[in-house]
Design a protein around this motif. Sequence first.
Motif, PDB file in Angstrom:
ATOM      1  N   GLY A 189       0.813  -1.210   0.000  1.00  0.00           N
ATOM      2  CA  GLY A 189       0.000   0.000   0.000  1.00  0.00           C
ATOM      3  C   GLY A 189       0.846   1.258   0.000  1.00  0.00           C
ATOM      4  O   GLY A 189       1.930   1.304  -0.587  1.00  0.00           O
ATOM      5  N   GLY A 190       0.354   2.300   0.648  1.00  0.00           N
ATOM      6  CA  GLY A 190       1.113   3.533   0.751  1.00  0.00           C
ATOM      7  C   GLY A 190       2.273   3.379   1.725  1.00  0.00           C
ATOM      8  O   GLY A 190       2.215   2.585   2.664  1.00  0.00           O
ATOM      9  N   ASP A 191       3.322   4.152   1.490  1.00  0.00           N
ATOM     10  CA  ASP A 191       4.517   4.059   2.335  1.00  0.00           C
ATOM     11  C   ASP A 191       4.292   4.852   3.623  1.00  0.00           C
ATOM     12  O   ASP A 191       4.594   6.051   3.697  1.00  0.00           O
ATOM     13  CB  ASP A 191       5.730   4.575   1.576  1.00  0.00           C
ATOM     14  N   VAL A 192       3.772   4.172   4.628  1.00  0.00           N
ATOM     15  CA  VAL A 192       3.445   4.828   5.895  1.00  0.00           C
ATOM     16  C   VAL A 192       4.712   5.334   6.586  1.00  0.00           C
ATOM     17  O   VAL A 192       4.693   6.379   7.247  1.00  0.00           O
ATOM     18  CB  VAL A 192       2.659   3.863   6.806  1.00  0.00           C
ATOM     19  N   ILE A 193       5.808   4.608   6.452  1.00  0.00           N
ATOM     20  CA  ILE A 193       7.065   5.049   7.074  1.00  0.00           C
ATOM     21  C   ILE A 193       7.505   6.384   6.476  1.00  0.00           C
ATOM     22  O   ILE A 193       7.907   7.304   7.201  1.00  0.00           O
ATOM     23  CB  ILE A 193       8.158   3.977   6.895  1.00  0.00           C
ATOM     24  N   GLU A 194       7.404   6.512   5.170  1.00  0.00           N
ATOM     25  CA  GLU A 194       7.757   7.791   4.543  1.00  0.00           C
ATOM     26  C   GLU A 194       6.813   8.899   4.991  1.00  0.00           C
ATOM     27  O   GLU A 194       7.245  10.029   5.245  1.00  0.00           O
ATOM     28  CB  GLU A 194       7.734   7.661   3.016  1.00  0.00           C
ATOM     29  N   MET A 195       5.547   8.594   5.102  1.00  0.00           N
ATOM     30  CA  MET A 195       4.596   9.596   5.584  1.00  0.00           C
ATOM     31  C   MET A 195       4.990  10.091   6.974  1.00  0.00           C
ATOM     32  O   MET A 195       4.925  11.286   7.277  1.00  0.00           O
ATOM     33  CB  MET A 195       3.182   9.004   5.651  1.00  0.00           C
ATOM     34  N   ALA A 196       5.397   9.145   7.834  1.00  0.00           N
ATOM     35  CA  ALA A 196       5.671   9.475   9.232  1.00  0.00           C
ATOM     36  C   ALA A 196       6.989  10.205   9.423  1.00  0.00           C
ATOM     37  O   ALA A 196       7.142  10.973  10.379  1.00  0.00           O
ATOM     38  CB  ALA A 196       5.663   8.202  10.071  1.00  0.00           C
ATOM     39  N   THR A 197       7.949   9.976   8.537  1.00  0.00           N
ATOM     40  CA  THR A 197       9.300  10.506   8.755  1.00  0.00           C
ATOM     41  C   THR A 197       9.664  11.678   7.850  1.00  0.00           C
ATOM     42  O   THR A 197      10.713  12.292   8.038  1.00  0.00           O
ATOM     43  CB  THR A 197      10.344   9.390   8.550  1.00  0.00           C
ATOM     44  N   SER A 198       8.811  11.995   6.895  1.00  0.00           N
ATOM     45  CA  SER A 198       9.158  13.035   5.919  1.00  0.00           C
ATOM     46  C   SER A 198       8.677  14.421   6.327  1.00  0.00           C
ATOM     47  O   SER A 198       8.965  15.399   5.638  1.00  0.00           O
ATOM     48  CB  SER A 198       8.565  12.684   4.561  1.00  0.00           C
ATOM     49  N   GLY A 199       7.915  14.493   7.418  1.00  0.00           N
ATOM     50  CA  GLY A 199       7.343  15.780   7.798  1.00  0.00           C
ATOM     51  C   GLY A 199       6.112  16.135   6.989  1.00  0.00           C
ATOM     52  O   GLY A 199       5.678  17.289   6.969  1.00  0.00           O
ATOM     53  N   ALA A 200       5.534  15.152   6.308  1.00  0.00           N
ATOM     54  CA  ALA A 200       4.366  15.406   5.466  1.00  0.00           C
ATOM     55  C   ALA A 200       3.163  15.820   6.294  1.00  0.00           C
ATOM     56  O   ALA A 200       2.960  15.344   7.413  1.00  0.00           O
ATOM     57  CB  ALA A 200       4.028  14.151   4.661  1.00  0.00           C
ATOM     58  N   GLY A 243      -1.216  16.508   6.347  1.00  0.00           N
ATOM     59  CA  GLY A 243      -2.396  15.871   5.785  1.00  0.00           C
ATOM     60  C   GLY A 243      -2.637  16.323   4.354  1.00  0.00           C
ATOM     61  O   GLY A 243      -3.044  15.520   3.501  1.00  0.00           O
ATOM     62  N   ALA A 244      -2.368  17.595   4.072  1.00  0.00           N
ATOM     63  CA  ALA A 244      -2.541  18.109   2.708  1.00  0.00           C
ATOM     64  C   ALA A 244      -1.572  17.416   1.744  1.00  0.00           C
ATOM     65  O   ALA A 244      -1.921  17.142   0.591  1.00  0.00           O
ATOM     66  CB  ALA A 244      -2.326  19.614   2.682  1.00  0.00           C
ATOM     67  N   ASP A 245      -0.367  17.139   2.215  1.00  0.00           N
ATOM     68  CA  ASP A 245       0.604  16.428   1.379  1.00  0.00           C
ATOM     69  C   ASP A 245       0.121  15.021   1.063  1.00  0.00           C
ATOM     70  O   ASP A 245       0.266  14.535  -0.070  1.00  0.00           O
ATOM     71  CB  ASP A 245       1.966  16.360   2.075  1.00  0.00           C
ATOM     72  N   VAL A 246      -0.431  14.366   2.077  1.00  0.00           N
ATOM     73  CA  VAL A 246      -0.927  13.008   1.874  1.00  0.00           C
ATOM     74  C   VAL A 246      -2.120  13.017   0.920  1.00  0.00           C
ATOM     75  O   VAL A 246      -2.234  12.150   0.034  1.00  0.00           O
ATOM     76  CB  VAL A 246      -1.296  12.363   3.219  1.00  0.00           C
ATOM     77  N   THR A 247      -3.008  13.985   1.072  1.00  0.00           N
ATOM     78  CA  THR A 247      -4.138  14.102   0.146  1.00  0.00           C
ATOM     79  C   THR A 247      -3.646  14.329  -1.277  1.00  0.00           C
ATOM     80  O   THR A 247      -4.149  13.713  -2.231  1.00  0.00           O
ATOM     81  CB  THR A 247      -5.054  15.266   0.570  1.00  0.00           C
ATOM     82  N   GLY A 248      -2.664  15.196  -1.439  1.00  0.00           N
ATOM     83  CA  GLY A 248      -2.121  15.458  -2.767  1.00  0.00           C
ATOM     84  C   GLY A 248      -1.507  14.218  -3.385  1.00  0.00           C
ATOM     85  O   GLY A 248      -1.695  13.937  -4.578  1.00  0.00           O
ATOM     86  N   ALA A 249      -0.773  13.449  -2.572  1.00  0.00           N
ATOM     87  CA  ALA A 249      -0.170  12.212  -3.073  1.00  0.00           C
ATOM     88  C   ALA A 249      -1.244  11.207  -3.475  1.00  0.00           C
ATOM     89  O   ALA A 249      -1.113  10.508  -4.491  1.00  0.00           O
ATOM     90  CB  ALA A 249       0.742  11.614  -2.006  1.00  0.00           C
ATOM     91  N   ALA A 250      -2.316  11.133  -2.666  1.00  0.00           N
ATOM     92  CA  ALA A 250      -3.412  10.229  -3.002  1.00  0.00           C
ATOM     93  C   ALA A 250      -4.038  10.617  -4.336  1.00  0.00           C
ATOM     94  O   ALA A 250      -4.314   9.759  -5.181  1.00  0.00           O
ATOM     95  CB  ALA A 250      -4.458  10.224  -1.900  1.00  0.00           C
ATOM     96  N   HIS A 251      -4.260  11.913  -4.553  1.00  0.00           N
ATOM     97  CA  HIS A 251      -4.825  12.368  -5.826  1.00  0.00           C
ATOM     98  C   HIS A 251      -3.930  11.957  -6.994  1.00  0.00           C
ATOM     99  O   HIS A 251      -4.422  11.555  -8.060  1.00  0.00           O
ATOM    100  CB  HIS A 251      -5.005  13.878  -5.823  1.00  0.00           C
ATOM    101  N   THR A 252      -2.624  12.068  -6.807  1.00  0.00           N
ATOM    102  CA  THR A 252      -1.681  11.707  -7.867  1.00  0.00           C
ATOM    103  C   THR A 252      -1.784  10.228  -8.215  1.00  0.00           C
ATOM    104  O   THR A 252      -1.877   9.846  -9.391  1.00  0.00           O
ATOM    105  CB  THR A 252      -0.239  12.038  -7.437  1.00  0.00           C
TER     106      THR A 252
END
Length: 258
Positions: free
Chosen positions: A63-74, A76-85
């Motif tokens: 699925g999505g890279d949860v580790i990258e989400m947690a460690t990149s400083g992303a 919620g808007a960043d995650v939404t944008g990535a999901a749209h992509t």
Amino acid sequence: MSDSILVTRDGGLARVTFNRPASLNAMGFEMGRRWRDIAHELTADESVGAIILDAAGPAFCAGGDVIEMATSGASGADVTGAAHTIHDGIRTFVESGTPIVAAVQGAVAGGGLGLMLTADYIVASEQSRFVSRYANIGLTPDLGVSTLLPAAVGQRRALQLLLQDVTIDAATALDWGLVTEVVPADEVAARAEAVARFWLDNATAAFGQAKRLVRTGAGRSFADNLDDEAASIGARFDTDEARARVQAFAAASTKSRS
């Protein structure tokens, strides 16, 4: 060029390979952009008659890279944008006229279910396992899971996967309709290629339009679907390939009756 997803070509067959085995092929921000770009590139290329979706390593996709989400400083808007992509790529593949077969050799989790279900035909290993795990980490479904999963297995079973910590095996996935075939692990790649070659050796454009009609039809009115069917069959009838096949079928049928 990124190697998070590899693309190889053999004539009209394109192979799209998730290539982050150390991360169980989890899709991060860069990989999501590459997925979108590959989807647009391949579906716009008329020389591509069929696509195989597969993966390197022991897992198909976590699925999505949860580790990258947690460690990149992303955010919620960043995650939404990535999901749209990533959704852009999924929608492009699903609504295209190019048939896709997935070769699933291992575990599929979370958004990996949606990425797998982008394929129209799914060949899974006997060792494959399927799980949601969204709510376990406080997240909600993405990557098409809330639509593609119930379309495949029905709403009640989709909710069972999403609302309980349930992992299903390959035999159960086949029984539920989550996958199309289950074969021994060492036969997955060959069987998926055989499916793709069948399309290519026959009227692959017609197979592609059939899949497009079915997969886009769920989101439209019956009248719109009928109009699309009528337009599509007429357009196919006007192709040289279809005319030759129709004439051959008619000749063979006439001969058998005489």
